[in-house]
Design a protein around this motif. Structure first.
Motif, PDB file in Angstrom:
ATOM      1  N   TYR A   6       0.366  -0.984  -0.189  1.00 16.40           N
ATOM      2  CA  TYR A   6      -0.120   0.103  -0.150  1.00 16.40           C
ATOM      3  C   TYR A   6       1.273   1.195   0.361  1.00 16.40           C
ATOM      4  O   TYR A   6       0.884   2.077  -0.772  1.00 16.40           O
ATOM      5  CB  TYR A   6      -1.172   0.255   1.438  1.00 16.40           C
ATOM      6  CG  TYR A   6      -2.255  -1.033   1.315  1.00 16.40           C
ATOM      7  CD1 TYR A   6      -2.962  -1.227  -0.147  1.00 16.40           C
ATOM      8  CD2 TYR A   6      -1.979  -1.880   1.660  1.00 16.40           C
ATOM      9  CE1 TYR A   6      -4.038  -1.752  -0.228  1.00 16.40           C
ATOM     10  CE2 TYR A   6      -2.721  -2.995   1.647  1.00 16.40           C
ATOM     11  CZ  TYR A   6      -4.033  -3.018   0.336  1.00 16.40           C
ATOM     12  OH  TYR A   6      -4.612  -4.323   0.462  1.00 16.40           O
ATOM     13  N   GLN A   7       1.656   1.392   0.720  1.00 15.43           N
ATOM     14  CA  GLN A   7       2.764   2.882   0.911  1.00 15.43           C
ATOM     15  C   GLN A   7       3.152   2.446  -0.822  1.00 15.43           C
ATOM     16  O   GLN A   7       3.337   4.233  -1.195  1.00 15.43           O
ATOM     17  CB  GLN A   7       3.848   2.515   1.980  1.00 15.43           C
ATOM     18  CG  GLN A   7       4.402   3.374   1.518  1.00 15.43           C
ATOM     19  CD  GLN A   7       3.775   5.162   1.847  1.00 15.43           C
ATOM     20  OE1 GLN A   7       3.550   4.979   3.502  1.00 15.43           O
ATOM     21  NE2 GLN A   7       4.075   6.162   1.043  1.00 15.43           N
ATOM     22  N   LEU A  24       2.833   5.963  -5.312  1.00 18.21           N
ATOM     23  CA  LEU A  24       2.557   6.243  -7.028  1.00 18.21           C
ATOM     24  C   LEU A  24       1.292   7.428  -7.272  1.00 18.21           C
ATOM     25  O   LEU A  24       1.527   7.293  -8.260  1.00 18.21           O
ATOM     26  CB  LEU A  24       2.376   4.530  -7.588  1.00 18.21           C
ATOM     27  CG  LEU A  24       3.849   3.797  -7.406  1.00 18.21           C
ATOM     28  CD1 LEU A  24       2.916   2.690  -7.835  1.00 18.21           C
ATOM     29  CD2 LEU A  24       4.757   4.705  -9.005  1.00 18.21           C
ATOM     30  N   HIS A  25       0.372   6.347  -6.887  1.00 18.83           N
ATOM     31  CA  HIS A  25      -0.868   7.484  -6.561  1.00 18.83           C
ATOM     32  C   HIS A  25      -1.063   9.333  -6.305  1.00 18.83           C
ATOM     33  O   HIS A  25      -1.672   9.379  -7.325  1.00 18.83           O
ATOM     34  CB  HIS A  25      -2.038   7.067  -6.186  1.00 18.83           C
ATOM     35  CG  HIS A  25      -3.038   5.953  -6.150  1.00 18.83           C
ATOM     36  ND1 HIS A  25      -3.366   5.184  -7.438  1.00 18.83           N
ATOM     37  CD2 HIS A  25      -3.033   4.513  -5.489  1.00 18.83           C
ATOM     38  CE1 HIS A  25      -3.685   4.002  -8.102  1.00 18.83           C
ATOM     39  NE2 HIS A  25      -3.958   3.705  -7.045  1.00 18.83           N
ATOM     40  N   SER A  55      -7.777  10.011 -10.293  1.00 21.18           N
ATOM     41  CA  SER A  55      -6.565  10.031  -8.990  1.00 21.18           C
ATOM     42  C   SER A  55      -6.842  10.315  -8.073  1.00 21.18           C
ATOM     43  O   SER A  55      -5.413   9.406  -7.040  1.00 21.18           O
ATOM     44  CB  SER A  55      -5.586  10.769  -9.846  1.00 21.18           C
ATOM     45  OG  SER A  55      -4.994  10.557 -11.667  1.00 21.18           O
ATOM     46  N   ARG A  56      -7.187  11.676  -7.560  1.00 26.07           N
ATOM     47  CA  ARG A  56      -7.662  11.494  -6.400  1.00 26.07           C
ATOM     48  C   ARG A  56      -8.574  10.979  -5.285  1.00 26.07           C
ATOM     49  O   ARG A  56      -7.602  10.912  -4.114  1.00 26.07           O
ATOM     50  CB  ARG A  56      -8.461  13.201  -6.106  1.00 26.07           C
ATOM     51  CG  ARG A  56      -8.587  13.206  -4.569  1.00 26.07           C
ATOM     52  CD  ARG A  56      -8.787  14.772  -5.294  1.00 26.07           C
ATOM     53  NE  ARG A  56      -8.164  16.374  -5.284  1.00 26.07           N
ATOM     54  CZ  ARG A  56      -8.358  17.421  -6.396  1.00 26.07           C
ATOM     55  NH1 ARG A  56      -9.798  16.981  -7.317  1.00 26.07           N
ATOM     56  NH2 ARG A  56      -7.643  17.242  -7.151  1.00 26.07           N
ATOM     57  N   ARG A 108      -8.496   6.397  -1.616  1.00 28.59           N
ATOM     58  CA  ARG A 108      -8.935   5.589  -0.667  1.00 28.59           C
ATOM     59  C   ARG A 108      -7.630   4.456  -0.447  1.00 28.59           C
ATOM     60  O   ARG A 108      -7.558   3.767   0.068  1.00 28.59           O
ATOM     61  CB  ARG A 108      -9.146   4.313  -2.062  1.00 28.59           C
ATOM     62  CG  ARG A 108     -10.904   4.560  -2.290  1.00 28.59           C
ATOM     63  CD  ARG A 108     -11.210   3.876  -4.206  1.00 28.59           C
ATOM     64  NE  ARG A 108     -11.419   2.671  -3.707  1.00 28.59           N
ATOM     65  CZ  ARG A 108     -12.409   1.798  -3.282  1.00 28.59           C
ATOM     66  NH1 ARG A 108     -13.354   2.559  -2.779  1.00 28.59           N
ATOM     67  NH2 ARG A 108     -11.872   0.662  -2.974  1.00 28.59           N
ATOM     68  N   THR A 109      -6.109   5.063  -0.872  1.00 28.59           N
ATOM     69  CA  THR A 109      -4.939   3.901  -0.767  1.00 28.59           C
ATOM     70  C   THR A 109      -4.468   4.132   0.238  1.00 28.59           C
ATOM     71  O   THR A 109      -3.677   3.944   1.302  1.00 28.59           O
ATOM     72  CB  THR A 109      -4.177   4.115  -1.547  1.00 28.59           C
ATOM     73  OG1 THR A 109      -4.496   3.501  -3.014  1.00 28.59           O
ATOM     74  CG2 THR A 109      -3.128   3.071  -2.018  1.00 28.59           C
TER      75      THR A 109
END
Length: 61
Positions: free
Chosen positions: A7-8, A13-14, A35-36, A41-42
């Motif tokens: 997740y990190q 990347l997100h 993208s936001r 979510r991540t």
């Protein structure tokens, strides 16, 4: 990345993708908004019940 519990790395990347899209497409473009959402979510998964977890719990109460 999500399926591998990375997740990190996915959040990093997100976030980069969001920054690039804001600069290139603008803050209100549909792809930027996607993208936001992906970044949020991540980030929420990384938060482990902190700020975002509280928001989510309040929304469902």
């Amino acid at each position: 990345m999500h399926d591998l519990d990375r997740y990190q790395e996915a959040a990093d990347l997100h976030q980069q993708n969001l920054t690039d899209r804001e600069l290139i497409l603008g803050p209100d473009h549909p792809h930027t908004l996607t993208s936001r959402n992906n970044f949020a979510r991540t980030a929420a998964r990384l938060d482990r019940g902190g700020f975002w977890g509280g928001i989510r719990r309040r929304r469902h109460e």
